[in-house]
Design an enzyme around this catalytic site. Sequence first.
Site, PDB file in Angstrom:
ATOM      1  N   ASP A 158     -11.535   1.016  -2.663  1.00 53.95           N
ATOM      2  CA  ASP A 158     -10.075   0.880  -2.611  1.00 53.95           C
ATOM      3  C   ASP A 158      -9.655   1.398  -1.239  1.00 53.95           C
ATOM      4  O   ASP A 158      -8.978   2.416  -1.121  1.00 53.95           O
ATOM      5  CB  ASP A 158      -9.438   1.688  -3.759  1.00 53.95           C
ATOM      6  CG  ASP A 158      -7.966   1.360  -3.918  1.00 53.95           C
ATOM      7  OD1 ASP A 158      -7.434   0.559  -3.115  1.00 53.95           O
ATOM      8  OD2 ASP A 158      -7.336   1.914  -4.844  1.00 53.95           O
ATOM      9  N   HIS A 176      -1.290  -9.997  -3.520  1.00 56.72           N
ATOM     10  CA  HIS A 176      -2.190  -9.138  -4.291  1.00 56.72           C
ATOM     11  C   HIS A 176      -3.041  -9.951  -5.273  1.00 56.72           C
ATOM     12  O   HIS A 176      -3.266  -9.523  -6.410  1.00 56.72           O
ATOM     13  CB  HIS A 176      -1.398  -8.051  -5.014  1.00 56.72           C
ATOM     14  CG  HIS A 176      -2.143  -6.767  -5.162  1.00 56.72           C
ATOM     15  ND1 HIS A 176      -3.361  -6.693  -5.811  1.00 56.72           N
ATOM     16  CD2 HIS A 176      -1.878  -5.525  -4.732  1.00 56.72           C
ATOM     17  CE1 HIS A 176      -3.776  -5.445  -5.790  1.00 56.72           C
ATOM     18  NE2 HIS A 176      -2.911  -4.712  -5.135  1.00 56.72           N
ATOM     19  N   TYR A 180      -6.271 -11.350  -7.111  1.00 63.90           N
ATOM     20  CA  TYR A 180      -7.618 -10.847  -7.420  1.00 63.90           C
ATOM     21  C   TYR A 180      -8.499 -12.061  -7.645  1.00 63.90           C
ATOM     22  O   TYR A 180      -8.140 -12.965  -8.406  1.00 63.90           O
ATOM     23  CB  TYR A 180      -7.629 -10.045  -8.712  1.00 63.90           C
ATOM     24  CG  TYR A 180      -6.906  -8.726  -8.692  1.00 63.90           C
ATOM     25  CD1 TYR A 180      -7.612  -7.530  -8.590  1.00 63.90           C
ATOM     26  CD2 TYR A 180      -5.526  -8.671  -8.838  1.00 63.90           C
ATOM     27  CE1 TYR A 180      -6.949  -6.308  -8.622  1.00 63.90           C
ATOM     28  CE2 TYR A 180      -4.861  -7.447  -8.863  1.00 63.90           C
ATOM     29  CZ  TYR A 180      -5.585  -6.280  -8.751  1.00 63.90           C
ATOM     30  OH  TYR A 180      -4.939  -5.072  -8.788  1.00 63.90           O
ATOM     31  N   ASN A 206       0.831  -1.206   0.000  1.00 67.53           N
ATOM     32  CA  ASN A 206       0.000   0.000   0.000  1.00 67.53           C
ATOM     33  C   ASN A 206       0.875   1.269   0.000  1.00 67.53           C
ATOM     34  O   ASN A 206       2.046   1.209  -0.327  1.00 67.53           O
ATOM     35  CB  ASN A 206      -1.014  -0.013   1.131  1.00 67.53           C
ATOM     36  CG  ASN A 206      -2.343   0.595   0.699  1.00 67.53           C
ATOM     37  OD1 ASN A 206      -2.382   1.743   0.286  1.00 67.53           O
ATOM     38  ND2 ASN A 206      -3.395  -0.184   0.744  1.00 67.53           N
ATOM     39  N   GLU A 228      -6.596  -7.681   0.510  1.00 64.49           N
ATOM     40  CA  GLU A 228      -5.177  -7.743   0.871  1.00 64.49           C
ATOM     41  C   GLU A 228      -5.010  -7.560   2.375  1.00 64.49           C
ATOM     42  O   GLU A 228      -5.414  -6.533   2.922  1.00 64.49           O
ATOM     43  CB  GLU A 228      -4.426  -6.622   0.139  1.00 64.49           C
ATOM     44  CG  GLU A 228      -4.660  -6.588  -1.352  1.00 64.49           C
ATOM     45  CD  GLU A 228      -4.566  -5.166  -1.916  1.00 64.49           C
ATOM     46  OE1 GLU A 228      -3.604  -4.449  -1.599  1.00 64.49           O
ATOM     47  OE2 GLU A 228      -5.477  -4.774  -2.664  1.00 64.49           O
ATOM     48  N   HIS A 243       3.182   0.061  -2.842  1.00 67.47           N
ATOM     49  CA  HIS A 243       3.572  -1.356  -2.887  1.00 67.47           C
ATOM     50  C   HIS A 243       5.087  -1.578  -2.960  1.00 67.47           C
ATOM     51  O   HIS A 243       5.576  -2.375  -3.760  1.00 67.47           O
ATOM     52  CB  HIS A 243       2.885  -2.049  -4.068  1.00 67.47           C
ATOM     53  CG  HIS A 243       1.388  -2.128  -3.934  1.00 67.47           C
ATOM     54  ND1 HIS A 243       0.745  -2.197  -2.710  1.00 67.47           N
ATOM     55  CD2 HIS A 243       0.390  -2.140  -4.870  1.00 67.47           C
ATOM     56  CE1 HIS A 243      -0.559  -2.274  -2.903  1.00 67.47           C
ATOM     57  NE2 HIS A 243      -0.810  -2.221  -4.190  1.00 67.47           N
TER      58      HIS A 243
HETATM   59  C1  BGC Z   1      -4.289  -0.369  -4.314  1.00 63.96           C
HETATM   60  C2  BGC Z   1      -4.863   0.306  -5.537  1.00 63.96           C
HETATM   61  C3  BGC Z   1      -3.965   0.068  -6.708  1.00 63.96           C
HETATM   62  C4  BGC Z   1      -3.821  -1.432  -6.883  1.00 63.96           C
HETATM   63  C5  BGC Z   1      -2.923  -1.836  -8.013  1.00 63.96           C
HETATM   64  C6  BGC Z   1      -4.200  -1.823  -4.612  1.00 63.96           C
HETATM   65  O1  BGC Z   1      -3.677  -2.499  -3.508  1.00 63.96           O
HETATM   66  O2  BGC Z   1      -5.058  -0.136  -3.166  1.00 63.96           O
HETATM   67  O3  BGC Z   1      -5.027   1.687  -5.315  1.00 63.96           O
HETATM   68  O4  BGC Z   1      -4.480   0.658  -7.872  1.00 63.96           O
HETATM   69  O5  BGC Z   1      -3.338  -2.003  -5.704  1.00 63.96           O
HETATM   70  O6  BGC Z   1      -1.762  -1.144  -7.972  1.00 63.96           O
END
Ligand code: BGC
Length: 348
Positions: free
Chosen positions: A246, A176, A178, A79, A311, A105
Site C-alpha cells: 500500500d 480507484h 481494482y 491518498n 492509482e 481520498h
Molecule cells: C489506500 C489504502 C486504502 C484504500 C481504500 C488506497 O488508495 O492507499 O490505504 O485502504 O485506498 O480506501
Amino acid sequence: MLKEYESGQAPDGQPFRLVTLGNDQGFQVILMDWGATWLSCQVPLLAGGTREVLLGCPTPMDYLRQNAYLGATVGRYANRIRGATLSHDGKRFTLAANQGEHQLHGGPEGFHNRRWQQVEQDQTSVLYRLHSADGDQGYPGNLVADVRYTVTEDNALQIDYHATVDKPCPVNLTNHGYFHLDGANSDIRQQRLQIMANQYLPVDSEGIPCADPTDVDNTGMDFRQPKTIAADFLRDRDQQRMKGYDHGYLLYPGLSSAEEPAARLWSADGEVQMEVFTTAPALQLYTGNFLAGTPARQGGEYLNYSGVALESEFLPDSPHHPEWPQPACWLKPTEAYASQTRYRFLAL
Ligand code: BGC
C-alpha cells in the site's frame, strides 16, 4: 439511512446514470455518473469471448455500501493528508478528517461520493464534470473538475483529468479501479507485476509517509523486473505495517510523456496483460489488504487481496513535502491541472 436508497436512487434522490463505451474489437467498459465511477471492463480474449477484469459491485446501490472506493474518481486530493491540515501563504486550512485525524481520498464527501454531471457522450467517450464549492471538505477555493473516459482502438481506457481553481489548492485526481486479470473472485497474488520505479515511499502504520522516497534496491518493494505479487509479499517491515503493499512509487522521470508503460500486470493464467501509462509522477500500489466485506459482482463479498489497484497520483501527503522530486501539487488559479492515465489490455 440506507433504506431511503433502496429504490435504486442515489442519495440525491435521482437515478444512477450508466454509460457503455466500446470499440470494434469487443473491448467494453461501463461508467456511472455517481462518483464518475468505472463499473466494468470486458476484455476480448484470443480464444474468443470476453473477460471481466475490474472488481465491481452487483448494483449501483451497492457502491454506497462499500468503502474501498471501487472504480471511483477520487479527489480533490487522492491518498492521505497528514493531520487533515494544509498551510499556504501563511494561511492554515482544516480539512474534513475521515481516517482518524487524517484525511483519506478527499474526505467523507469526496468526489467518489458525488453526482457528476454527464456533459458529453458518444460511442467511445464520456465527459463528467463536478463543481466543488469553496470550503468543500475544508479545501480553499471553487474548483471545477473534468474527467473524460475514452475507449481507444488498442483496447485501452484513457482517463483525462482536468481541473481549475480560483484560489490555490492542492489537486490530485485518480481512479480507484481494482483489477483482477484472471477474472475471478480469488487471490491476485499469483499475478505478475512490474513497476518502473527506483524509489517508493515508506509509511507508518496509518499510511502516513515516515521517510523520504527510498531506493527499492534489495527490498521486497522492488518491482523493476516482473515478479508475482506473492514473491516478496510481507517481506519488508513497510509491508507488514500495511498488511501488504500500500505504497506510492516514484516513477522513472522519463515516463511522464505516457508513451512508455509505468506498470505492467499479467494474469496468472497468462491470457491477459495490462499496461498502465501515466503522466502522473507516482503510482500507488494497493493489493486490496482491506477489501474483505465489499459486495462482489458475482454475489457474496470480496476477500482481502482479490484485486490490485494501481492509482496514478502525486506521492501521498505531498502538500507537506514540497522538497520531494515531483512537480508541485498546489494548483494556482492561473494554471490548469491536467493528468492522463491509460489502462491498456492485451490478450496473449
Ligand atoms: C489506500 C489504502 C486504502 C484504500 C481504500 C488506497 O488508495 O492507499 O490505504 O485502504 O485506498 O480506501
